[in-house]
Design a protein around this motif. Sequence first.
Motif, PDB file in Angstrom:
ATOM      1  N   GLU A 171     -29.966  20.625  33.637  1.00 24.91           N
ATOM      2  CA  GLU A 171     -31.424  20.685  33.587  1.00 24.91           C
ATOM      3  C   GLU A 171     -31.844  21.240  32.230  1.00 24.91           C
ATOM      4  O   GLU A 171     -31.441  22.339  31.858  1.00 24.91           O
ATOM      5  CB  GLU A 171     -31.972  21.586  34.691  1.00 24.91           C
ATOM      6  CG  GLU A 171     -31.639  21.142  36.094  1.00 24.91           C
ATOM      7  CD  GLU A 171     -32.176  22.125  37.135  1.00 24.91           C
ATOM      8  OE1 GLU A 171     -32.999  22.994  36.779  1.00 24.91           O
ATOM      9  OE2 GLU A 171     -31.767  22.019  38.303  1.00 24.91           O
ATOM     10  N   GLN A 172     -32.659  20.498  31.506  1.00 24.34           N
ATOM     11  CA  GLN A 172     -33.164  20.987  30.230  1.00 24.34           C
ATOM     12  C   GLN A 172     -34.264  22.026  30.426  1.00 24.34           C
ATOM     13  O   GLN A 172     -34.547  22.827  29.539  1.00 24.34           O
ATOM     14  CB  GLN A 172     -33.685  19.821  29.388  1.00 24.34           C
ATOM     15  CG  GLN A 172     -32.618  18.766  29.086  1.00 24.34           C
ATOM     16  CD  GLN A 172     -31.387  19.354  28.402  1.00 24.34           C
ATOM     17  OE1 GLN A 172     -31.507  20.215  27.517  1.00 24.34           O
ATOM     18  NE2 GLN A 172     -30.197  18.895  28.810  1.00 24.34           N
ATOM     19  N   ARG A 173     -34.880  22.006  31.597  1.00 25.40           N
ATOM     20  CA  ARG A 173     -35.861  23.018  32.004  1.00 25.40           C
ATOM     21  C   ARG A 173     -35.718  23.182  33.505  1.00 25.40           C
ATOM     22  O   ARG A 173     -35.254  22.262  34.201  1.00 25.40           O
ATOM     23  CB  ARG A 173     -37.284  22.591  31.645  1.00 25.40           C
ATOM     24  CG  ARG A 173     -37.702  21.253  32.211  1.00 25.40           C
ATOM     25  CD  ARG A 173     -39.061  20.811  31.696  1.00 25.40           C
ATOM     26  NE  ARG A 173     -39.391  19.474  32.164  1.00 25.40           N
ATOM     27  CZ  ARG A 173     -39.920  19.199  33.338  1.00 25.40           C
ATOM     28  NH1 ARG A 173     -40.177  20.193  34.184  1.00 25.40           N
ATOM     29  NH2 ARG A 173     -40.198  17.966  33.702  1.00 25.40           N
TER      30      ARG A 173
ATOM     31  N   GLY B 273     -27.984  24.737  34.888  1.00 26.23           N
ATOM     32  CA  GLY B 273     -29.158  25.001  34.062  1.00 26.23           C
ATOM     33  C   GLY B 273     -28.938  26.198  33.172  1.00 26.23           C
ATOM     34  O   GLY B 273     -28.486  26.080  32.040  1.00 26.23           O
TER      35      GLY B 273
END
Length: 232
Positions: free
Chosen positions: A74-76, A50
């Motif tokens: 993970e984009q967020r 991330g």
Amino acid sequence: MLAGGRGNRLLPLTLERPKAMVEVHGVPILRHQLDWLAGCGVEHVVVSAGHLAEGIVSYLDSRPSPPRTEAVIEQRPLGRGGGLRRAARALPYPGEPWFAVYGDIWTCFCLCGMRAHHLRGDVAATVALAGRGLPGSAVAYDELGRVTDLAPSAPGPGRVNAGVYLFTWQVISLLPEEGDHADSTLPRLVGARQLAGYAIDAPWQAVNTPADVTRLERELADRRATRQTVAE
């Protein structure tokens, strides 16, 4: 492998690199873990990345096999449970038990023994328990080795969660889409008496602060010096 955290407690070491790329004696924690997993016969590793994920992706692209590696980004932030669930869905062996490893630990115990223990126990999940007297999340377990409490208030055997799990494939559906598995999945498994403990006495340390890095480097140097003395 969970390697998506920001590593705030490791600042300033994590100003420009992800936590898993912090070096111990010039070796990134990620490299140590991959070498350890390869030595245990692990063939495929999915890394949940991330924060500053490009550093992990670049390292994995430059590293030869074994094991084969890939990153799921993970984009967020999804939390530890969400990160595990998303990474597990990318595993190439549907239906097979799978290991989950925190990306901020340093250890070297044999995963083959843990797998055998897990299969004998006929449980949904097994967690490695590091030795007595170590800092970390305390775990209580009964005489059969089943975990009974993840945060005991009364003194118990004194072992701590080592951040290494072995899950059956079905546990993926019990992991949250977002959030921490320690708040949902693990208590559910404990309540169903489906979480076994596997005691390890090999060297183990969580690497959460610069002081942990310094302590680990000193311990590794001491062990190396001891081995050299014995060899001579």
